[in-house]
Design a protein around this motif. Sequence first.
Motif, PDB file in Angstrom:
ATOM      1  N   GLY A 161      -4.014   2.968  -5.220  1.00 40.82           N
ATOM      2  CA  GLY A 161      -3.547   1.926  -4.101  1.00 40.82           C
ATOM      3  C   GLY A 161      -2.647   0.863  -4.686  1.00 40.82           C
ATOM      4  N   VAL A 162      -2.227   0.875  -6.158  1.00 39.68           N
ATOM      5  CA  VAL A 162      -1.484  -0.157  -6.597  1.00 39.68           C
ATOM      6  C   VAL A 162       0.030  -0.182  -6.100  1.00 39.68           C
ATOM      7  N   ASP A 163       0.855   1.190  -5.822  1.00 41.44           N
ATOM      8  CA  ASP A 163       1.824   1.315  -5.208  1.00 41.44           C
ATOM      9  C   ASP A 163       1.965   0.617  -3.814  1.00 41.44           C
ATOM     10  N   LYS A 164       0.797   1.181  -3.021  1.00 35.59           N
ATOM     11  CA  LYS A 164       0.740   0.744  -1.587  1.00 35.59           C
ATOM     12  C   LYS A 164       0.725  -1.036  -1.635  1.00 35.59           C
ATOM     13  N   ALA A 165       0.057  -1.653  -2.663  1.00 35.02           N
ATOM     14  CA  ALA A 165       0.058  -2.920  -2.910  1.00 35.02           C
ATOM     15  C   ALA A 165       1.330  -3.498  -3.100  1.00 35.02           C
TER      16      ALA A 165
END
Length: 192
Positions: free
Chosen positions: A137-141
């Motif tokens: 989820g870091v890319d989404k964040a």
Amino acid sequence: MSRQELLEILRNHLREARFQHVQRVESTAIELAKQNNVNVEKASIAGLIHDYAKQRPDTDFKMVIIKKKMDPELLKYGNAIWHGFVGAEMIKDELHVWDEDILNAVRHHTTGAALMSPLEQVIYMADYIEPGRQFDGVDKARKVTKASLTDGVAFQTKQTLQYLIENDRLVYPKTIETYNAWVAGHGGKDGK
Ligand code: DGI
Ligand code: FE
Ligand code: FE
């Protein structure tokens, strides 16, 4: 104190990986500050010092909590909560940083808060999305935060509370306040 002097202090206080982390948080915070009209120098300082106390022994934190008559509830928690809230007191005493906006950015960088200044939001997000972070989820964040700083705050807050619950961790009341203000209060069915 010059940036170079501050870097030397941090180098002596932090393990190498943590020293690299705070420099990446600084760069990310400067980027976010520029995008969001936040004071770049404050973002730089707050980014560098946000984890100043991370590697202190528990006894140091407990001593400061008692000596400064901070909320005794804090004693039930651990380093994850102390290094921000109690760390800000150590920063005042040891680094002589008095700017309350910078100190609040340090205090709230882990838990967030219901009310966060733009600088506090920048540090909360920079710590979460700096280029060394790797989690689902870091890319989404990163994408959400680039589009809207406040949406980034809501995103992180929800993910963190979910993570704490999934792992049966003790949730600090401020973390719940942040969730109520930034997630439940924004478009949820109890929201405004
Ligand atoms: O210091 P960093 O590792 O750079 O990052 P951080 O200060 O954001 O700390 C993240 C950790 O803190 C992460 O493992 C989740 C934890 N945390 C956040 N809110 C709470 C919490 N831990 C507990 N027990 N309770 C909380 O409310
Ligand atoms: Fe931290
Ligand atoms: Fe950090």
